[in-house]
Design an enzyme around this catalytic site. Structure first.
Site, PDB file in Angstrom:
ATOM      1  N   TYR A 230     101.848  25.556  58.539  1.00 46.10           N
ATOM      2  CA  TYR A 230     100.718  25.226  57.676  1.00 46.10           C
ATOM      3  C   TYR A 230     100.113  26.404  56.896  1.00 46.10           C
ATOM      4  O   TYR A 230     100.545  27.367  56.984  1.00 46.10           O
ATOM      5  CB  TYR A 230      99.452  24.626  58.554  1.00 46.10           C
ATOM      6  CG  TYR A 230      99.040  25.410  59.482  1.00 46.10           C
ATOM      7  CD1 TYR A 230      98.897  26.765  59.874  1.00 46.10           C
ATOM      8  CD2 TYR A 230      98.211  24.547  60.443  1.00 46.10           C
ATOM      9  CE1 TYR A 230      98.328  27.326  60.956  1.00 46.10           C
ATOM     10  CE2 TYR A 230      97.546  25.215  61.553  1.00 46.10           C
ATOM     11  CZ  TYR A 230      97.667  26.622  61.813  1.00 46.10           C
ATOM     12  OH  TYR A 230      96.920  27.037  62.859  1.00 46.10           O
ATOM     13  N   GLU A 231      99.053  26.108  56.018  1.00 44.81           N
ATOM     14  CA  GLU A 231      98.641  27.326  55.007  1.00 44.81           C
ATOM     15  C   GLU A 231      99.710  27.739  54.324  1.00 44.81           C
ATOM     16  O   GLU A 231      99.932  28.983  53.842  1.00 44.81           O
ATOM     17  CB  GLU A 231      97.745  28.362  55.726  1.00 44.81           C
ATOM     18  CG  GLU A 231      96.872  27.965  56.495  1.00 44.81           C
ATOM     19  CD  GLU A 231      95.698  27.079  55.739  1.00 44.81           C
ATOM     20  OE1 GLU A 231      95.576  27.130  54.629  1.00 44.81           O
ATOM     21  OE2 GLU A 231      94.960  26.154  56.284  1.00 44.81           O
ATOM     22  N   GLY A 232     100.665  27.015  53.692  1.00 48.35           N
ATOM     23  CA  GLY A 232     101.887  27.569  52.984  1.00 48.35           C
ATOM     24  C   GLY A 232     102.989  27.809  53.784  1.00 48.35           C
ATOM     25  O   GLY A 232     102.944  28.597  54.915  1.00 48.35           O
TER      26      GLY A 232
END
Length: 564
Positions: A429-431
């Site tokens: 997550y978050e890229g």
């Protein structure tokens, strides 16, 4: 024999802050921090350590087993989570690094980073709730209207309200240009937001009465049509409770059943003409959201460190207590090799991540504009590296640590299997980590940040001596420069060449930063034999791994382009 527990590594934290990075000298040069000294900072860390070990860590295992559930249309978190949040708020922790003008304490991001290392190590699932709070605060402070700032910032800073980030949709994961959620203007200046989002951490819960959603959407304004792709995205602030006290037309339709972080409510959100207000300019939502995403990415990097340290200290304790072959298994060479590497990487990552937090402090608060600019440039390079490399090391380290327990490591009551499960999400997550590698190579090393990376390399090498760590640092810097020259050369004739090499380039930079960190540790404690042994154990693994990544990146650059 003790089972899983957590004691914040306060001595190591103070060693890094005070002796390796010499942060108190930085604080003295920044007017916003001149009242902060080493003793005060140490007391802040000590109070945080008490909260994490006495309040949060005991909720970790039970929260994982109980998980979240939907009751009467609302999400309920595991038993004890709301009470822990109230204690966190009463302690003033949400406001730690926020501007005093909005009720914050105005302390450095460095101390906030240390706080979040502790929080994640003790209870990752619970820490997901405040994890987005600072990013939401920064986004609204930088891009919100005066009315939105006045209405929402004090409540977010105090922790009375929490925040959520609405990016992902089923068809729009890494490719945010595919976002379909729409926002229709109303005559009163608000917008009506309609659409669905998935994977929304803390989209609904019972820790606070109100949750402030920042939602990527497409503005439906005939007089100002939204361009296609990411250039047509706007950002809307959509609260679960409206200013008049009524509930907004939004709901959590379900909860994801996940591999780990069961205590975190990962929601499927539905917005049905929900009332919101634009944050920033129309069609400029993604640049505004990047403030929130970048803040979150450093916190995710710290998740890797938190999991790694939690796994390391428990593996060390178990190996010292577990007797096989007439002695503790810590004496066995195989265990010494594993434990030495775990400790070395944990100590090294702490130095690099705290350095990144210091650069954020300089970028925001230093009185010299040139220093602010240079610090921001370095932070922009370190962020994708630490997010990807730190989380990969956190997961791999937790998995390696599980091996110390043998069969017991696979059993839930010993705790390490939860750490392995919880750590895995941070790579996604978050890229995703692959997205971070592309960002580093394409946008930074081949873009405007290339001179900043050269300055970073020069700065890292400035402290290199003739010892083992210094030699490794210089060798890796040479390979880095050779590889980046090859990347730039290959990119001219093959646009995909940098993408083929990106993952290995990022890993190579990560190992380079570790080599610098170990050099800095030894310079801060030249006569500490135990630290010399730890650094040697790290270099035994890291140096050949670094060379492998640089060589593999160069081979990838030489590959023929893919054909359709």
């Amino acid at each position: 024999m003790s089972l899983f527990s957590y004691a914040a590594p306060l001595d190591e934290m103070r060693f890094v802050i005070e002796r390796v990075l010499k942060a108190p000298a930085q604080w003295a040069a920044i007017p916003a921090f001149t009242d902060l000294d080493a003793d005060t900072a140490a007391e802040v860390l000590a109070q945080a350590a008490r909260f994490t070990s006495e309040v949060l860590q005991p909720l970790n295992g039970p929260g994982d087993r109980q998980g979240c559930r939907i009751v009467d249309g609302r999400v309920k978190t595991p038993d004890g989570f709301p009470g822990a949040w109230q204690q966190f708020v009463e302690g003033g922790w949400p406001a730690l690094a926020c501007d005093p003008d909005w009720g914050g304490q105005g302390l450095p991001q460095l101390l906030n980073a240390a706080l979040f290392e502790m929080l994640v190590a003790a209870n990752h699932g619970w820490t997901m709730y405040p994890g987005l709070l600072h990013g939401a605060y920064e986004t609204i402070k930088a891009h919100g209207s005066d009315a939105l700032k006045q209405r929402y910032l004090p409540k977010l800073v105090s922790g009375e309200w929490l925040a959520a980030m609405g990016l992902t949709e089923p068809q729009a994961g890494s490719d945010l240009g595919l976002v379909r959620t729409k926002a229709e203007p109303r005559g009163d200046g608000s917008v009506a937001v309609t659409g669905g989002k998935i994977f929304i951490s803390g989209g609904d819960h019972d820790l606070t009465d109100n949750i402030v959603h920042l939602v990527l959407c497409r503005l439906q304004d005939p007089s100002n049509p939204a361009p296609p792709g990411t250039k047509g995205l706007s950002l809307a602030l959509v609260p679960t409770v409206l200013p008049d006290g009524t509930r907004n037309t939004m709901a959590a339709d379900g909860l994801e059943h996940k591999m780990g972080i069961h205590g975190s409510a990962t929601c499927v959100m539905r917005y049905e003409g929900a009332t919101g207000w634009l944050v920033g300019e129309p069609h400029r939502g993604l640049p505004a959201m990047f403030l929130m995403m970048n803040a979150a990415r450093l916190h995710v990097a710290l998740q890797g460190l938190g999991h790694l340290d939690m796994a390391t200290q428990n593996a060390e304790r178990y190996a010292a207590e577990r007797v096989q072959f007439k002695g503790p298994i810590a004496r066995q060479p195989a265990m010494q090799r594993t434990l030495g590497r775990l400790r070395a990487v944990s100590d090294g990552l702490r130095v690099v991540m705290y350095r990144a937090a210091m650069r954020l402090d300089e970028a925001e608060h230093h009185p010299d504009a040139a220093v602010r600019e240079a610090a921001a440039a370095e932070a922009s390079i370190l962020t994708p590296v630490l997010k990807a490399f730190g989380t990969q090391q956190g997961f791999q380290g937790a998995s390696d640590a599980l091996q110390v327990w043998g069969g017991y490591g696979y059993v839930a009551e010993y705790g390490i299997e939860q750490t392995v499960r919880d750590a895995r999400i941070a790579m996604i997550y978050e890229g995703t980590n692959e997205i971070q590698a592309i960002d580093l190579v394409q946008r930074k090393l081949l873009g405007g940040a290339a001179p900043a990376f050269e300055r970073l390399l020069d700065g890292l090498l400035a402290g290199a001596d003739d010892g083992e760590a210094g030699r490794a640092l210089r060798a890796q810097a040479t390979m880095a420069r050779e590889t980046l020259a090859a990347v730039r050369s290959a990119a001219g004739g093959d646009a995909e060449a940098p993408l083929r090499a990106a993952d290995d380039v990022l890993a190579g930079v990560g190992h380079l930063l570790l080599a610098w960190a170990w050099t800095a540790i030894l310079q801060a404690a030249p006569d500490d034999a135990a630290r010399h042994l730890v650094v040697h154990a790290g270099l035994l693994h890291s140096a050949p791994e670094a060379e492998m990544h640089w060589r593999r990146a160069q081979r990838a650059l030489a590959q023929a382009p893919a054909t359709a």
